[in-house]
Design an enzyme around this catalytic site. Sequence first.
Site, PDB file in Angstrom:
ATOM      1  N   LYS A 132     -12.228 -51.296  85.844  1.00  0.00           N
ATOM      2  CA  LYS A 132     -13.419 -52.115  85.635  1.00  0.00           C
ATOM      3  C   LYS A 132     -13.247 -53.481  86.293  1.00  0.00           C
ATOM      4  CE  LYS A 132     -16.325 -53.813  81.803  1.00  0.00           C
ATOM      5  NZ  LYS A 132     -16.469 -53.820  80.324  1.00  0.00           N
ATOM      6  N   SER A 170     -20.716 -51.862  78.873  1.00  0.00           N
ATOM      7  CA  SER A 170     -20.660 -52.548  80.147  1.00  0.00           C
ATOM      8  C   SER A 170     -19.673 -51.935  81.140  1.00  0.00           C
ATOM      9  CB  SER A 170     -20.288 -54.012  79.916  1.00  0.00           C
ATOM     10  OG  SER A 170     -18.987 -54.144  79.363  1.00  0.00           O
ATOM     11  N   SER A 218     -18.242 -51.053  74.839  1.00  0.00           N
ATOM     12  CA  SER A 218     -18.390 -51.001  76.292  1.00  0.00           C
ATOM     13  C   SER A 218     -17.579 -49.922  76.983  1.00  0.00           C
ATOM     14  CB  SER A 218     -18.047 -52.360  76.900  1.00  0.00           C
ATOM     15  OG  SER A 218     -18.995 -53.322  76.528  1.00  0.00           O
TER      16      SER A 218
END
Length: 656
Positions: free
Chosen positions: A251, A328, A352
């Site tokens: 990420k 996210s 997330s």
Amino acid sequence: GWSRGLLASNMELVNAVAYGASYAIITWPIKGSSTTKAIVISAVCGLSYSLYRRIFVTPNLGRIEISKEGVYDVQDLVAPKCVRWKLMLFAALFDVPILGDFLKSFLIYRQGSFKIRALAGSLNLRAVFYPYHFPTPQQLEEAAFYASMKNADWLSKLQKEENNKRENVDEFRYWSSSDYVSAYEAGCTDPVQVVERILELIRRAAQEEFPFKAFVEVNECDALEQASASKRRWEEGKALGPLDGVPFAVKDNLNACNYKTTYGTCFLGDVLGVQRHDCTPVARLKAAGAILIGKAGMHELGLGTLGTSSVAGPFRNPHALGAYCGGSSSGSAAVVAAGFVPIALGGDGGGSVRIPASICGVIGLKPTHRRVPNINGSEIVDNTVACIGPLGATIYDIAMAYLAISGDDPSVGDSLITPKPHVSGFDKVTNLRGIRIGVFRPFFEHADPEIVEACYRQVKTLESLGAQVKEVTISNLDTIRVAHLLTIASEIGQSVEIFESNNRIEKTKNIGKFTLENQIFLKIFKHFSAHDYIAAQKVRGFAIEQMRKVFEDVDVLALPTCATTAPDLRDEAITHGELNMQVLGRLGRFCSVANFAGLPAISVPAGYDGQGKPIGFQLMASAYHEPLLLRLANALKDSVKARKPAGYYYGDEINL
């Protein structure tokens, strides 16, 4: 009671007169206005401002009702649904003097923020700023014993045995880490050939009619260099273990050497520059021989559950190109679901990791607070609620990645309290007798009917294997939800201000480069007070106590992962984004309590809705009980037949 009410009314009158007098002094010199008119206008303004403060700034907390024990009270988040010009107008209104302050206060009030102060004021608990969990001596001893035996090599052997049993089964399945290792051992391919093919597929995917944007940065030279080193080790018989040569992604809020860290923005990567060090979990995967393919996109700043950013726009769902892939850790879920890599790292501050895993039909694990240390990890932090966790194609990949990235680090003092990571019991899936599954039915059923039905089937599967299902209750869940929201918002907002105060970003120049949604959020976050934040941490102490009571009666808590499947992506949102707090709340409804209390949780596939969109099922446990979560997830791995993603899927073009 009546005397206090009279006093309060008199104070309102005194405030109105005081504010009115101030306005009168200001408006008195206005040319052409009569004295009477000035006084009336100023009095009205003064009374309005007094009422505004009384309702939105300093309400009477004694009048705010606190939910009774065991009563389910979760509400939807409240805000206008805005897209395109409506979103632009709504964002502009926040900069209008007086009106902007009113809008911020009103939205905070409508989310139920004053319930936090009311509940905190009734609690005889201290504020808890970090949800540390101190293991017992017995836990430490058992973990040290199992860690030496139930390790990555043991897992790899189990996975290979299972793959051999499935060789003649004609059904879709993802390539797992053991498939890569088996191919290298057999000489069918090598890490360089694999990485070259993946890089070729990434370039091709970017040219599709709907470009695959989940990889926001790929350093091909760096990936090939790692692959060459892995190839040499395999040729020399010196492979580092069952992750050597396995591709992974990370990420884009986690630092990786030779990559920028953008946090999903279009400018912070340039501000921070190319990173010279890996964060701890990335370094640990590389040390195990895994190959970093690239950075995966994220919802900007981690402030949302849809999956959109100013650097790459919205990320499309591999199962449904007309839908979001969640956030996210949007890109991390998408690259796994699309078959590029079997493992990706995400960050979970309020679901997330689990939300996009659920929406994209893969598996996501949120570990216990501080289970995964993170040195050189991130300059924008929400670290009292967030942790790093793996997303994977199979439960074996999740377990393998968990073992690789977890464990104490001498340079991270608060990680030293954690037990040694292990996966004891992972293979004991046919007999779950003695395991107690908790269900808070009103909470569980606060989701779309198809989701509730699919998740109850998973509970029934566990029950059929011997687990016992018990009813549980959790009090004041809505206040816990809002307190978590206030906490993560305050921490991210303050982290952005660090860059402003250090002049690393120029506020007036760069605030407009965030998505409109985040421009609104960042302005609202500045309205929270220290009083609000401290009250929220007292509510955190209450949440930890509530979950402690739950796990005295049961071993795990069963829930849906999200209350809805992947939201549809509207065309106008592609260029301007959208604000939809209701959907944000529904996607994260079942996740935030684990973050706030610092507990582990896992999302596993539970089926598909009528449109073919994946559904996720979630299990939550007490601190450091990841082995139990992994065991139950392993027991469920065959309960749902996986479907090949209808949109993006490139795994079958990687020849192993």
